[in-house]
Design a protein around this motif. Structure first.
Motif, PDB file in Angstrom:
ATOM      1  N   GLY A  74       0.740  -1.026   0.080  1.00 58.30           N
ATOM      2  CA  GLY A  74      -0.120   0.004   0.035  1.00 58.30           C
ATOM      3  C   GLY A  74       0.915   1.267   0.176  1.00 58.30           C
ATOM      4  N   LEU A  75       0.588   2.263  -0.733  1.00 56.15           N
ATOM      5  CA  LEU A  75       1.076   3.474  -0.832  1.00 56.15           C
ATOM      6  C   LEU A  75       0.234   4.458   0.013  1.00 56.15           C
ATOM      7  CD1 LEU A  75       2.547   3.330  -4.480  1.00 56.15           C
ATOM      8  CD2 LEU A  75       3.900   3.250  -2.392  1.00 56.15           C
ATOM      9  N   MET A  76       0.748   5.536   0.571  1.00 57.62           N
ATOM     10  CA  MET A  76       0.044   6.482   1.407  1.00 57.62           C
ATOM     11  C   MET A  76       0.657   7.795   1.237  1.00 57.62           C
ATOM     12  SD  MET A  76      -2.610   6.720   3.691  1.00 57.62           S
ATOM     13  CE  MET A  76      -2.805   4.876   4.039  1.00 57.62           C
ATOM     14  N   ASN A  77      -0.437   8.809   1.075  1.00 59.24           N
ATOM     15  CA  ASN A  77       0.239  10.230   1.166  1.00 59.24           C
ATOM     16  C   ASN A  77      -0.673  10.662   2.386  1.00 59.24           C
ATOM     17  OD1 ASN A  77       0.186  13.056   0.745  1.00 59.24           O
ATOM     18  ND2 ASN A  77      -0.338  12.866  -1.066  1.00 59.24           N
ATOM     19  N   PRO A  78      -0.130  10.694   3.618  1.00 62.68           N
ATOM     20  CA  PRO A  78      -0.476  11.414   4.607  1.00 62.68           C
ATOM     21  C   PRO A  78      -0.944  12.721   4.492  1.00 62.68           C
ATOM     22  CG  PRO A  78       1.797  10.765   5.054  1.00 62.68           C
ATOM     23  CD  PRO A  78       1.315  10.519   3.748  1.00 62.68           C
ATOM     24  N   TYR A  79      -0.243  13.495   3.870  1.00 63.82           N
ATOM     25  CA  TYR A  79      -0.632  14.956   3.508  1.00 63.82           C
ATOM     26  C   TYR A  79      -1.846  15.070   3.077  1.00 63.82           C
ATOM     27  CZ  TYR A  79      -0.037  20.016   2.823  1.00 63.82           C
ATOM     28  OH  TYR A  79      -0.078  21.368   2.684  1.00 63.82           O
ATOM     29  N   LYS A  80      -2.365  14.557   2.138  1.00 58.80           N
ATOM     30  CA  LYS A  80      -3.515  14.486   1.364  1.00 58.80           C
ATOM     31  C   LYS A  80      -4.783  14.085   2.634  1.00 58.80           C
ATOM     32  CE  LYS A  80      -4.750  13.831  -3.261  1.00 58.80           C
ATOM     33  NZ  LYS A  80      -4.283  13.149  -4.563  1.00 58.80           N
ATOM     34  N   PRO A  97       7.740  25.243   0.241  1.00 64.22           N
ATOM     35  CA  PRO A  97       7.088  26.553   0.207  1.00 64.22           C
ATOM     36  C   PRO A  97       6.053  26.829  -0.979  1.00 64.22           C
ATOM     37  CG  PRO A  97       9.490  27.080   0.540  1.00 64.22           C
ATOM     38  CD  PRO A  97       9.375  25.589   0.140  1.00 64.22           C
ATOM     39  N   THR A  98       6.284  25.908  -2.156  1.00 64.73           N
ATOM     40  CA  THR A  98       5.367  25.920  -3.165  1.00 64.73           C
ATOM     41  C   THR A  98       4.493  25.123  -3.188  1.00 64.73           C
ATOM     42  OG1 THR A  98       6.962  24.929  -4.698  1.00 64.73           O
ATOM     43  CG2 THR A  98       6.704  27.389  -4.627  1.00 64.73           C
ATOM     44  N   GLY A  99       4.375  24.278  -2.133  1.00 59.71           N
ATOM     45  CA  GLY A  99       3.252  23.517  -1.706  1.00 59.71           C
ATOM     46  C   GLY A  99       3.622  21.794  -2.290  1.00 59.71           C
ATOM     47  N   GLU A 100       4.656  21.629  -2.773  1.00 63.22           N
ATOM     48  CA  GLU A 100       5.075  20.055  -3.045  1.00 63.22           C
ATOM     49  C   GLU A 100       5.197  19.264  -1.914  1.00 63.22           C
ATOM     50  OE1 GLU A 100       6.478  22.730  -6.183  1.00 63.22           O
ATOM     51  OE2 GLU A 100       7.017  22.590  -4.389  1.00 63.22           O
ATOM     52  N   ASN A 101       4.219  18.308  -1.537  1.00 69.24           N
ATOM     53  CA  ASN A 101       4.251  17.558  -0.523  1.00 69.24           C
ATOM     54  C   ASN A 101       5.366  16.405  -0.630  1.00 69.24           C
ATOM     55  OD1 ASN A 101       3.865  15.790   1.765  1.00 69.24           O
ATOM     56  ND2 ASN A 101       2.189  14.828   0.707  1.00 69.24           N
ATOM     57  N   ARG A 102       6.391  16.321   0.362  1.00 68.22           N
ATOM     58  CA  ARG A 102       7.422  15.480   0.405  1.00 68.22           C
ATOM     59  C   ARG A 102       7.390  14.375   0.869  1.00 68.22           C
ATOM     60  NH1 ARG A 102       9.291  17.742  -4.067  1.00 68.22           N
ATOM     61  NH2 ARG A 102      10.054  19.744  -3.854  1.00 68.22           N
ATOM     62  N   LEU A 103       6.236  13.876   1.829  1.00 67.27           N
ATOM     63  CA  LEU A 103       6.382  12.645   2.447  1.00 67.27           C
ATOM     64  C   LEU A 103       5.310  11.707   1.833  1.00 67.27           C
ATOM     65  CD1 LEU A 103       6.875  11.056   5.114  1.00 67.27           C
ATOM     66  CD2 LEU A 103       5.059  12.124   6.172  1.00 67.27           C
ATOM     67  N   ILE A 118       4.876  -3.901   7.898  1.00 66.51           N
ATOM     68  CA  ILE A 118       5.713  -2.919   8.192  1.00 66.51           C
ATOM     69  C   ILE A 118       5.399  -1.839   7.301  1.00 66.51           C
ATOM     70  CG2 ILE A 118       7.508  -4.651   9.005  1.00 66.51           C
ATOM     71  CD1 ILE A 118       8.893  -4.161   6.390  1.00 66.51           C
ATOM     72  N   GLU A 119       5.720  -0.611   7.795  1.00 67.17           N
ATOM     73  CA  GLU A 119       5.483   0.657   7.001  1.00 67.17           C
ATOM     74  C   GLU A 119       6.624   1.584   7.233  1.00 67.17           C
ATOM     75  OE1 GLU A 119       1.761   3.562   6.046  1.00 67.17           O
ATOM     76  OE2 GLU A 119       1.734   2.498   7.763  1.00 67.17           O
ATOM     77  N   VAL A 120       7.173   2.197   6.182  1.00 69.38           N
ATOM     78  CA  VAL A 120       8.475   3.055   6.163  1.00 69.38           C
ATOM     79  C   VAL A 120       7.870   4.277   5.566  1.00 69.38           C
ATOM     80  CG1 VAL A 120      10.729   3.176   5.171  1.00 69.38           C
ATOM     81  CG2 VAL A 120       9.642   0.964   5.948  1.00 69.38           C
ATOM     82  N   GLY A 121       8.435   5.549   6.066  1.00 69.43           N
ATOM     83  CA  GLY A 121       8.186   6.755   5.196  1.00 69.43           C
ATOM     84  C   GLY A 121       9.257   6.954   4.360  1.00 69.43           C
ATOM     85  N   PHE A 122       9.034   7.736   3.152  1.00 70.17           N
ATOM     86  CA  PHE A 122      10.077   8.129   2.398  1.00 70.17           C
ATOM     87  C   PHE A 122      10.183   9.599   1.698  1.00 70.17           C
ATOM     88  CE2 PHE A 122       7.162   5.874  -0.076  1.00 70.17           C
ATOM     89  CZ  PHE A 122       6.919   6.419  -1.282  1.00 70.17           C
ATOM     90  N   LEU A 123      11.159  10.002   1.213  1.00 65.51           N
ATOM     91  CA  LEU A 123      11.040  11.566   0.768  1.00 65.51           C
ATOM     92  C   LEU A 123      10.414  11.203  -0.940  1.00 65.51           C
ATOM     93  CD1 LEU A 123      11.784  14.501   1.031  1.00 65.51           C
ATOM     94  CD2 LEU A 123      14.374  13.734   0.138  1.00 65.51           C
ATOM     95  N   PHE A 124       9.594  11.925  -1.102  1.00 65.49           N
ATOM     96  CA  PHE A 124       8.975  11.878  -2.478  1.00 65.49           C
ATOM     97  C   PHE A 124       9.359  13.069  -3.209  1.00 65.49           C
ATOM     98  CE2 PHE A 124       5.370  12.530  -5.424  1.00 65.49           C
ATOM     99  CZ  PHE A 124       5.411  11.377  -6.081  1.00 65.49           C
ATOM    100  N   LEU A 125       9.901  13.041  -4.469  1.00 62.07           N
ATOM    101  CA  LEU A 125      10.288  14.121  -5.092  1.00 62.07           C
ATOM    102  C   LEU A 125       9.365  13.820  -6.497  1.00 62.07           C
ATOM    103  CD1 LEU A 125      13.977  14.747  -4.330  1.00 62.07           C
ATOM    104  CD2 LEU A 125      12.035  15.845  -3.556  1.00 62.07           C
ATOM    105  N   GLY A 126       8.273  14.099  -6.607  1.00 66.46           N
ATOM    106  CA  GLY A 126       7.472  13.754  -7.778  1.00 66.46           C
ATOM    107  C   GLY A 126       8.171  14.698  -9.243  1.00 66.46           C
ATOM    108  N   GLU A 127       8.558  15.695  -8.975  1.00 66.81           N
ATOM    109  CA  GLU A 127       8.639  16.469 -10.246  1.00 66.81           C
ATOM    110  C   GLU A 127      10.047  15.689 -10.766  1.00 66.81           C
ATOM    111  OE1 GLU A 127      10.390  18.868  -7.045  1.00 66.81           O
ATOM    112  OE2 GLU A 127       8.578  17.605  -7.035  1.00 66.81           O
ATOM    113  N   MET A 128      10.838  14.993 -10.075  1.00 66.28           N
ATOM    114  CA  MET A 128      12.118  14.441 -10.298  1.00 66.28           C
ATOM    115  C   MET A 128      12.132  13.351 -10.670  1.00 66.28           C
ATOM    116  SD  MET A 128      14.494  16.894  -8.117  1.00 66.28           S
ATOM    117  CE  MET A 128      15.792  15.884  -8.394  1.00 66.28           C
TER     118      MET A 128
END
Length: 158
Positions: A74-80, A97-103, A118-128
């Motif tokens: 499962g993939l989760m976007n907790p900010y959403k 600052p421009t609103g891109e959610n990174r978690l 088990i669940e793990v958080g990661f840094l998400f850079l969608g634009e890259m």
């Protein structure tokens, strides 16, 4: 998946699941099925200590795909989901600052061949198109959140 004649959504998904199981068992294929969760997963009643416990009942349409799968992730976007904390991360501190959610987080819900739940958080850079490891939520320092907000990702990208 398009509905087959005379079948409802659940029956169509169950038939699809039969086809995928056949391909796996007879031809040793590894089908990948992407399935949406029910909207109930967004309910605040589902939150338990800043975490959502996904189960086979959460899969939209039918649980048969879950039951016949060897691996369910499962993939989760907790900010959403407007979470304040998730896996001990300070969620409101993660966007730029421009609103891109990174978690984001991923959870191994089921694994017939190894460890699951088990669940793990990661840094998400969608634009890259890039993901990177983060320290555990409890190990995150204020400087980590500031680096992420300012776009200083060098520490996390290996």
């Amino acid at each position: 998946v398009k509905s087959e004649k005379g079948m409802g959504d659940k029956q169509t998904l169950d038939k699809y699941n039969e086809y995928m199981a056949y391909l796996r068992d007879v031809f040793e294929w590894s089908p990948i099925t992407i399935q949406q969760l029910n909207r109930d997963v967004e309910s605040s009643a589902r939150w338990n200590d800043g975490n959502i416990n996904m189960t086979n009942q959460d899969f939209k349409g039918t649980g048969n795909i879950y039951e016949s799968s060897d691996l369910v992730i499962g993939l989760m976007n907790p900010y959403k989901l407007k979470a304040d904390a998730y896996l001990d991360y300070d969620v409101p501190m993660m966007p730029s600052p421009t609103g891109e959610n990174r978690l984001r987080s991923y959870k191994i819900i089921k694994n017939s061949d190894g460890i699951d739940d088990i669940e793990v958080g990661f840094l998400f850079l969608g634009e890259m198109g890039l993901i990177a490891d983060l320290p555990k939520g409890l190990d995150m320092k204020q400087s980590d959140y500031v680096n992420i907000q300012k776009g200083n990702f060098e520490k996390y990208i290996k």
